[in-house]
Structures are given as structure tokens and as C-alpha cells.
Design a protein around this motif. Sequence first.
Motif, PDB file in Angstrom:
ATOM      1  N   ILE A 141       3.822 -16.381   1.903  1.00 46.83           N
ATOM      2  CA  ILE A 141       3.766 -15.028   1.326  1.00 46.83           C
ATOM      3  C   ILE A 141       3.383 -14.025   2.407  1.00 46.83           C
ATOM      4  CG2 ILE A 141       2.550 -13.552  -0.339  1.00 46.83           C
ATOM      5  CD1 ILE A 141       2.192 -16.052  -2.093  1.00 46.83           C
ATOM      6  N   VAL A 142       2.388 -14.407   3.212  1.00 43.79           N
ATOM      7  CA  VAL A 142       1.945 -13.526   4.300  1.00 43.79           C
ATOM      8  C   VAL A 142       3.086 -13.311   5.299  1.00 43.79           C
ATOM      9  CG1 VAL A 142       0.356 -13.323   6.247  1.00 43.79           C
ATOM     10  CG2 VAL A 142      -0.480 -14.149   4.040  1.00 43.79           C
ATOM     11  N   GLU A 143       3.790 -14.365   5.638  1.00 49.36           N
ATOM     12  CA  GLU A 143       4.860 -14.235   6.624  1.00 49.36           C
ATOM     13  C   GLU A 143       6.015 -13.374   6.099  1.00 49.36           C
ATOM     14  OE1 GLU A 143       5.765 -18.272   7.492  1.00 49.36           O
ATOM     15  OE2 GLU A 143       4.149 -18.499   8.959  1.00 49.36           O
ATOM     16  N   ARG A 144       6.243 -13.414   4.786  1.00 47.52           N
ATOM     17  CA  ARG A 144       7.360 -12.655   4.220  1.00 47.52           C
ATOM     18  C   ARG A 144       7.014 -11.175   4.041  1.00 47.52           C
ATOM     19  NH1 ARG A 144      10.857 -14.307  -1.219  1.00 47.52           N
ATOM     20  NH2 ARG A 144      12.073 -12.377  -1.360  1.00 47.52           N
ATOM     21  N   TRP A 145       5.809 -10.894   3.539  1.00 43.94           N
ATOM     22  CA  TRP A 145       5.475  -9.503   3.202  1.00 43.94           C
ATOM     23  C   TRP A 145       4.231  -8.979   3.926  1.00 43.94           C
ATOM     24  CZ3 TRP A 145       6.453 -12.619  -1.432  1.00 43.94           C
ATOM     25  CH2 TRP A 145       7.710 -12.392  -1.998  1.00 43.94           C
ATOM     26  N   GLY A 146       3.495  -9.826   4.600  1.00 45.08           N
ATOM     27  CA  GLY A 146       2.241  -9.400   5.190  1.00 45.08           C
ATOM     28  C   GLY A 146       2.416  -8.564   6.444  1.00 45.08           C
ATOM     29  N   ILE A 147       1.480  -7.656   6.659  1.00 45.25           N
ATOM     30  CA  ILE A 147       1.435  -6.857   7.877  1.00 45.25           C
ATOM     31  C   ILE A 147       0.254  -7.366   8.694  1.00 45.25           C
ATOM     32  CG2 ILE A 147       1.331  -4.537   8.858  1.00 45.25           C
ATOM     33  CD1 ILE A 147       3.783  -5.045   7.096  1.00 45.25           C
ATOM     34  N   ARG A 148       0.524  -8.337   9.551  1.00 45.21           N
ATOM     35  CA  ARG A 148      -0.536  -8.878  10.389  1.00 45.21           C
ATOM     36  C   ARG A 148      -0.909  -7.880  11.482  1.00 45.21           C
ATOM     37  NH1 ARG A 148       1.889 -14.957  10.331  1.00 45.21           N
ATOM     38  NH2 ARG A 148       0.304 -15.907   8.959  1.00 45.21           N
ATOM     39  N   ARG A 149      -2.048  -8.129  12.118  1.00 45.15           N
ATOM     40  CA  ARG A 149      -2.505  -7.259  13.198  1.00 45.15           C
ATOM     41  C   ARG A 149      -1.478  -7.179  14.317  1.00 45.15           C
ATOM     42  NH1 ARG A 149      -8.573  -7.020  13.121  1.00 45.15           N
ATOM     43  NH2 ARG A 149      -8.422  -6.424  15.302  1.00 45.15           N
ATOM     44  N   THR A 150      -0.673  -8.223  14.448  1.00 46.08           N
ATOM     45  CA  THR A 150       0.314  -8.291  15.526  1.00 46.08           C
ATOM     46  C   THR A 150       1.698  -7.841  15.093  1.00 46.08           C
ATOM     47  OG1 THR A 150       0.704 -10.603  14.922  1.00 46.08           O
ATOM     48  CG2 THR A 150      -0.922 -10.169  16.660  1.00 46.08           C
ATOM     49  N   HIS A 151       1.848  -7.358  13.871  1.00 46.97           N
ATOM     50  CA  HIS A 151       3.151  -6.902  13.379  1.00 46.97           C
ATOM     51  C   HIS A 151       3.678  -5.796  14.297  1.00 46.97           C
ATOM     52  CE1 HIS A 151       6.233  -5.226  10.748  1.00 46.97           C
ATOM     53  NE2 HIS A 151       6.088  -6.262   9.945  1.00 46.97           N
ATOM     54  N   PRO A 152       4.937  -5.851  14.678  1.00 45.94           N
ATOM     55  CA  PRO A 152       5.470  -4.821  15.589  1.00 45.94           C
ATOM     56  C   PRO A 152       5.279  -3.394  15.082  1.00 45.94           C
ATOM     57  CG  PRO A 152       7.017  -6.654  15.393  1.00 45.94           C
ATOM     58  CD  PRO A 152       5.931  -6.892  14.378  1.00 45.94           C
ATOM     59  N   GLN A 153       5.224  -3.221  13.753  1.00 50.94           N
ATOM     60  CA  GLN A 153       5.040  -1.887  13.192  1.00 50.94           C
ATOM     61  C   GLN A 153       3.673  -1.755  12.512  1.00 50.94           C
ATOM     62  OE1 GLN A 153       8.601   0.094  11.442  1.00 50.94           O
ATOM     63  NE2 GLN A 153       9.469  -1.971  11.442  1.00 50.94           N
ATOM     64  N   PHE A 154       2.708  -2.496  13.023  1.00 50.57           N
ATOM     65  CA  PHE A 154       1.380  -2.470  12.397  1.00 50.57           C
ATOM     66  C   PHE A 154       0.846  -1.055  12.257  1.00 50.57           C
ATOM     67  CE2 PHE A 154      -3.216  -2.144  12.797  1.00 50.57           C
ATOM     68  CZ  PHE A 154      -3.633  -2.918  11.733  1.00 50.57           C
ATOM     69  N   TRP A 155       0.902  -0.285  13.341  1.00 45.58           N
ATOM     70  CA  TRP A 155       0.281   1.040  13.297  1.00 45.58           C
ATOM     71  C   TRP A 155       1.027   1.977  12.362  1.00 45.58           C
ATOM     72  CZ3 TRP A 155      -4.442   1.198  14.663  1.00 45.58           C
ATOM     73  CH2 TRP A 155      -4.918   0.354  15.682  1.00 45.58           C
ATOM     74  N   ARG A 156       2.298   1.820  12.243  1.00 47.64           N
ATOM     75  CA  ARG A 156       3.051   2.653  11.286  1.00 47.64           C
ATOM     76  C   ARG A 156       2.522   2.417   9.883  1.00 47.64           C
ATOM     77  NH1 ARG A 156       8.681   1.173   8.403  1.00 47.64           N
ATOM     78  NH2 ARG A 156       8.531   2.818   6.829  1.00 47.64           N
ATOM     79  N   TYR A 157       2.401   1.161   9.502  1.00 52.75           N
ATOM     80  CA  TYR A 157       1.948   0.852   8.141  1.00 52.75           C
ATOM     81  C   TYR A 157       0.467   1.176   7.958  1.00 52.75           C
ATOM     82  CZ  TYR A 157       6.385  -1.536   7.267  1.00 52.75           C
ATOM     83  OH  TYR A 157       7.713  -1.813   7.089  1.00 52.75           O
ATOM     84  N   PHE A 158      -0.349   0.893   8.968  1.00 54.23           N
ATOM     85  CA  PHE A 158      -1.783   1.150   8.841  1.00 54.23           C
ATOM     86  C   PHE A 158      -2.057   2.635   8.646  1.00 54.23           C
ATOM     87  CE2 PHE A 158      -6.067   1.873  10.484  1.00 54.23           C
ATOM     88  CZ  PHE A 158      -6.788   0.925   9.773  1.00 54.23           C
ATOM     89  N   HIS A 159      -1.454   3.474   9.475  1.00 54.03           N
ATOM     90  CA  HIS A 159      -1.701   4.910   9.357  1.00 54.03           C
ATOM     91  C   HIS A 159      -0.993   5.521   8.153  1.00 54.03           C
ATOM     92  CE1 HIS A 159      -4.171   5.402  12.819  1.00 54.03           C
ATOM     93  NE2 HIS A 159      -3.270   4.922  13.650  1.00 54.03           N
ATOM     94  N   ASP A 160       0.009   4.824   7.624  1.00 57.48           N
ATOM     95  CA  ASP A 160       0.646   5.348   6.417  1.00 57.48           C
ATOM     96  C   ASP A 160      -0.320   5.330   5.229  1.00 57.48           C
ATOM     97  OD1 ASP A 160       3.035   6.371   5.065  1.00 57.48           O
ATOM     98  OD2 ASP A 160       2.983   4.486   3.951  1.00 57.48           O
ATOM     99  N   LEU A 161      -1.321   4.455   5.274  1.00 56.67           N
ATOM    100  CA  LEU A 161      -2.337   4.477   4.226  1.00 56.67           C
ATOM    101  C   LEU A 161      -3.084   5.813   4.253  1.00 56.67           C
ATOM    102  CD1 LEU A 161      -3.834   0.891   4.712  1.00 56.67           C
ATOM    103  CD2 LEU A 161      -2.113   1.613   3.030  1.00 56.67           C
ATOM    104  N   SER A 162      -3.466   6.266   5.451  1.00 58.75           N
ATOM    105  CA  SER A 162      -4.133   7.561   5.574  1.00 58.75           C
ATOM    106  C   SER A 162      -3.183   8.698   5.219  1.00 58.75           C
ATOM    107  CB  SER A 162      -4.662   7.752   6.993  1.00 58.75           C
ATOM    108  OG  SER A 162      -5.638   6.780   7.304  1.00 58.75           O
ATOM    109  N   ALA A 163      -1.912   8.547   5.598  1.00 61.59           N
ATOM    110  CA  ALA A 163      -0.928   9.570   5.248  1.00 61.59           C
ATOM    111  C   ALA A 163      -0.782   9.673   3.732  1.00 61.59           C
ATOM    112  CB  ALA A 163       0.408   9.250   5.904  1.00 61.59           C
TER     113      ALA A 163
END
Length: 766
Positions: free
Chosen positions: A723-745
Motif C-alpha cells: 500500500i505504501v509503495e503504491r500510494w505512499g509519499i516516502r521521504r525519498t519520493h522524487p516529488q516529496f516536497w511538492r506533496y509536503f508543501h501542498d498540505l500548507s498550500a
Amino acid sequence: MVHRMLAGFVALLLSSAAFGQGLQASPAISYTRDVQPIFTEKCVACHACNDAACQLKLEAAEGAVRGASKVPVYQGERSKAVAPTRLFYDAHGEAEWRKKGFYSVLDNQGSQAALMARMLELGHKTPLTPNAKVPDEIALGLNRNNMCPLPHEFDAYAGAHPMEGMPLAVTGLTDQEYATLRGWLAAGAPVEYQAIKPSASEARQIAEWEALLNRPGASEALVGRWLYEHLFLAHIHFTGGEQGHFFQWVRSRTPSGQPADIIATRRPNDPPGTEFFYRLIPVQGVIVHKTHITYPLGPQKLKRVKQLFYAGDWQVTTLPGYGPRHRANPFETFEAIPAVARYQFMLDNAEYFVRTFIRGPVCRGQIATDVIRDNFWALFQEPAFDRYVTDARYRGKATPLLAMPGQNDDVGSVLALWRAYRDKRNEYEKLRREAYADMPAPGWSTLWTGNDNALLSIFRHFDSATVTKGLVGDVPLTMWLFDYPLLERTYYQLAVNFDVFGNLSHQLQTRLYFDLIRNGAEVNFLRLMPAESRQGILSDWYQDSGKIKMWLDYENIDADTPSGLALSPHDPKHDFGLQLIARTASINASPDPINRCQGAYCSRPQMTEEFRNAEQSLSRLVSRPAAGLKVINQLPEATLLRIERQGGQRQVYTLMRNRAHSNVAFLLGEAYRYQPGLDTLTLQPGVMTSYPNFMFNVPAAEVPVFVDLMSQAKDDTARFERIVERWGIRRTHPQFWRYFHDLSAFILETDPVEAGVLDMNRYENL
């Protein structure tokens, strides 16, 4: 596209004035235009606030220039308090910070590059495998022991920790970002200091508020002090003010109209040592969510304050001092101010006051937060039914008993101090029990329902906690009922009098007294229950070892006088919760059809069909004990779900794990009281934590499959990992910062006043 979206969000968090000047074309690298946005996007999530790694704070140029320290702010076992190191407060300029033991991360060291440059180089040349788990040898979270190497210690650090460059254990800088920072550091790391300045409208309101708090006269001085002590943590925003502009109250040696000269005492009620003035100054630097405790000021609030504090016929003959006695007992210090004014002011914005001690600096780490249940509701007593507010004779008897510990930090005296204040508190509880037994039976009118601050939901996330308006989730195991003495004590003990730089004794006394506060709030609530059910409910809250705690430290409850509520004898507490929801619908800020699904519809009616369907599916995960949903055991405390429909629209939800315990009455041994089979999940729209522990990005059409697989995962770690591999955003995900900062957005879009950069120190390695 992603970079432009993040840059836009960063720009809104930074000074509008600074960005206005930074947009001018320049061949040189500009700190404001080029460097701070990179820090905001890739560094501030770990380098901000009191728990910034190595005290390296990168929200503003002043923090980058200050540098780092080996001394952690949070060090609960220290025997002596340490000197405060608050940026913008306790020192000014590089030279002053060097005298306090901070070392530069920007200066070149002879032939060696700056420490920051070498840390960034180490991270850039040893990237992590995309979307893979971080290697186990890299310690993360609150258990990480940051080594904070000095420049001459870097080579040894890099040799021992080759995978621990910066940014730590996360997708790193882009090549362009890396080149920009290297070029800036190679050029000597020049910075511009561009302070945020109030707009004309804000300046007018600042002048009005400063004039009010600095009015001449003894009564006016006492009110000014009380207001300052209750708003010193607030990020003030003004009616008609600029988006992203916030202000904070300080004591200054200089009056209005002159630059503020801050008097930097450890606590807001320490002696100022000189003539002073209350001033409102801009909050500088990037706004970070975990310290962003907002409070509105405007013409209506000004009118309200004048009505509460300046319209009555009361006078002060002698102003109180600032010694330990007056810090320990604000009820005595401010007894001249009508109690009804003090209480009503706090009720008007009750969520702010609860947030100061639920989300504030005391609530950091598991030992600090395990004094509360993982989820509960907080209610407030109507002032007209508060004996302390209405009965001067009772108030006179109660006030001496309401003093709080923490002023004497002698480690050897902790137990003696604890017993003395416990006994004093229990004497007050006895006085209160007997006084309220003579009052009419409490009913629905006992509860204050003045506005949407009247109903609050608190969630503990193991090592942090959060509060929100409204009744969220299923009817919880416990509820708190604050009266004025309890609300004021909690605020003073955990916000005003708490010293984050204090020693073991001070912090231990604070934590132990909070245990009594929780018990007091629960006992207040029990008076609403039928007399014959109270002892049974209390025993359910304090199972096993909790009964020893009740015998040792708590005053007996009132198990005799009646309640004025008509409640089901089978489960009166649950029935109370259901009736409360029905009776308070007009002020409940969080109607909750997802967790309290009734009938066939378990979604918010205002959502589009795709998101209604997604919420309908997600509702299958909530309000079910772990015994029937085994995947709970593999979930962290606060998981963010980003549900995205075709076309790019998305909704964000927080999936909170509520851990069950036989009791929460002891400082240590939480694991022995844990009841994992009773854990549940609560799903709430929006971002319900400053510290995301993990995130899933799930297309709306795939939510039913996601829920099915979560339901089937049980204790099977292999299934959960898929489940994590299919939908998870791990710390090493290539677009981690996009998704992380989208929470603040998302916060910026839905509740812009509350927006700030979230913290990723506790993002887990799933």
C-alpha cells in the motif's frame, strides 16, 4: 509547474515587502530573492522553532547568520536552567550570538568551505534511492541525537555518517538550488535584512491598542499587564490587515512611535527591571505552523475589551509585584479585576487559550503529552453558574488554594513541592465540591454556548497534540469541563509560567501539576452525569494502576448530589454526547458525518460527487476498534491523505490514530497501560497536525481499492508495504516536497490565517 506552485506558496509566507524588492533583476545572488525561498522549501521544515536541529533556525536571515549550537533547547534531564536563546529576543547581531556559544555555518574556514556548504555537498553527492525506505542506520524523529559538528569536526562526522548530509534523509536539493546555494556561500553568504513593516491600516490599529494597554493609572496598568500576559504568545492579525502579516506583544523600554527595545525576560511575568511600554511588533521571518497561534484584533475586539475591563466600577489601590508569589497565583495578583471580565475574555476566544497549552512549547515529546487521552472534547462552564465568578465569599476562600508550582527549581525539593501543591489543590477541590453541592443541579444551561469556541476537540498524536473547534469524531471516552479557575490555572501553568529553558525540577513540577488539572476537568464534567453512575465512569477512566493514583493523589468526587440532565441510565456519558451534538448544531464548527455516519450517507453534502464517494469509502475505516481493523497497528499517529480527482482538484484529510490506555495518570510506563486492541481512527477534513507523520496520495477513483486493501492488510507488514509503495509519499519520493508543501498550500486556500510551513522532523520511515 510544481516549482512555480511551491514558489508561489513560499512567496505568500515570506514578507510581501521583501519579495516586492527582490523581484528586480539582478545578476548577483540575492538572499531575499534566491536563497530564503530555497531555505523555506527545503530546510525550514526541520530548522525552525525551539526544536530546530542544532538550534539552526532558517526562517530568516538573522537565524542563518546566528548559526548553530551544540546545546539543545529541549533537554528535560538538565539539573540547571540554561540561558534563553530566542531569535530576535535574547541577542542581536552575529557578535552577540558568538558570545552565547553559537558558531557560524556560513563563514569559510581558511581553505575549507563553509560548514553549510560541506553539509549540502555531502547530501548532494550521496542521494537516497528514490521512494525507498531510508536506511535504518539513520536515526529520525525525536530520538535522533543531533551531533552538530563544529567546522573542524566535519570530516570526522562525514566519515562516520556518509549518508547524513543535508537536507537529512529526504529528497534533496535540485541541481539549480544546489548551484544557487553554493554560489551564494562561495561569495561570502551576503544577506539583506528586510523587516516586515505594518501597513497604514495596521499601523493605525497598533497605535490604538498600544494606547489602550499603556493607559495611565493603576487600574489601567493592571488590566494592561493581564492582557499582555494572556496575549504574549499570540500571532496577532488585524481586521483589514495584509495577508501574511502578524504581530506580537512585547514589553519595550521605548514608547509608541519609537523602535521597540525589547525587554527579554524568561517569562512574560518576570520583573521588567525598568520602566516599560507594551508594544506590538511584526513577526519576522517565515511563518511556521507549530508556533502560529493566531488571535484576531480589530474594532469589535477593541470595543469588547473596553466593555469588559473599563466600564465597571472597580479600582486598584496598590499594584502587585512580579515576584515568585505573584507568578504562582494569578488569581491573587489580578484579584482586583472583576473575575467575570477575566473569564469572559478567555471564553470569547477559548480555542486560542487551549491551543497555547495543547500545541505550545510544553507539549513536546511523549512524556509531556501522555498526561492526556488521545482524543476528548472540551467544554466550558457558563459564567453565571461559575461559583468563583459569582460568589465573592467563595472566591476569597478559593484564591489562596489556587497557587501553582514551578517557581522553585531546586531538584532536591521536587517531591516535597509536589505534595504541598497537591494537598493545596485537593483542599480546593473539597471546597469546590461542597460549595457546588449547595447549588441547583447542573443542567444544559450550565454549559457556555456563546460562540463556536464553546466546543473543542483535542487530539494527542503521541508526542504532540492539536485542538480544533467543534465536536470531531465519535463520542470520546472522556470530556473536560473548564470553569474559570481551571482554565486560568492551565494557561498560567503551561504557557505563562512554563520555561522551556528550565531545569528538570521546573519541568517535572509542571508536568505533575498538569495531571491534577486533567483530573479536575474530568471531575467537573462528572457532575453532569447521574450521581449513581459517576464512580463507575471514573473507575473506567482510571483502570488498574489508576486506582492507586486515585487513592494516593486525588480528592474524592461528589457521588451524591443529583444532575439536572435526563440521560440514559445504560450509558449516560454516550447519551450526553449525542444530546450535546444535537443541541449545539448551530455553533458546532465541525459537523461530522464521516465519523458519526447516520444512515446511508457518510460524507459532506457540499462536496462534489467524486469526493462524496471518496468520503463514503473512507468512512469504513473510522470509529472501529483495532480488534476489527488490524491495520491500525501499522499506522502512525497522524497520517495525511491527499485525495486527487481528475483535473488536479484535491481534498486533504487527516487520519488520526487514537491510542487507548487503561489510564493516563502516571509520568512513566505508558507502554504498560496501552490497550492496542481498543485503538480507533478518526478522519477529519483538513490538516490536523503541525507534524505530519506520513502521507498517501490517492486518486479519488482508487479510494475504494485503497480502503479495501487497508481493511485486508491486518498485521501483514508485506501487504501494508505494498500500500505504501503504491500510494505512499516516502521521504525519498522524487516529488516529496511538492506533496509536503501542498498540505500548507491547502491550509492557505481553506483557512489562510492559519497557514504556515509544517514540520517534517517526525515524518516516519514507512
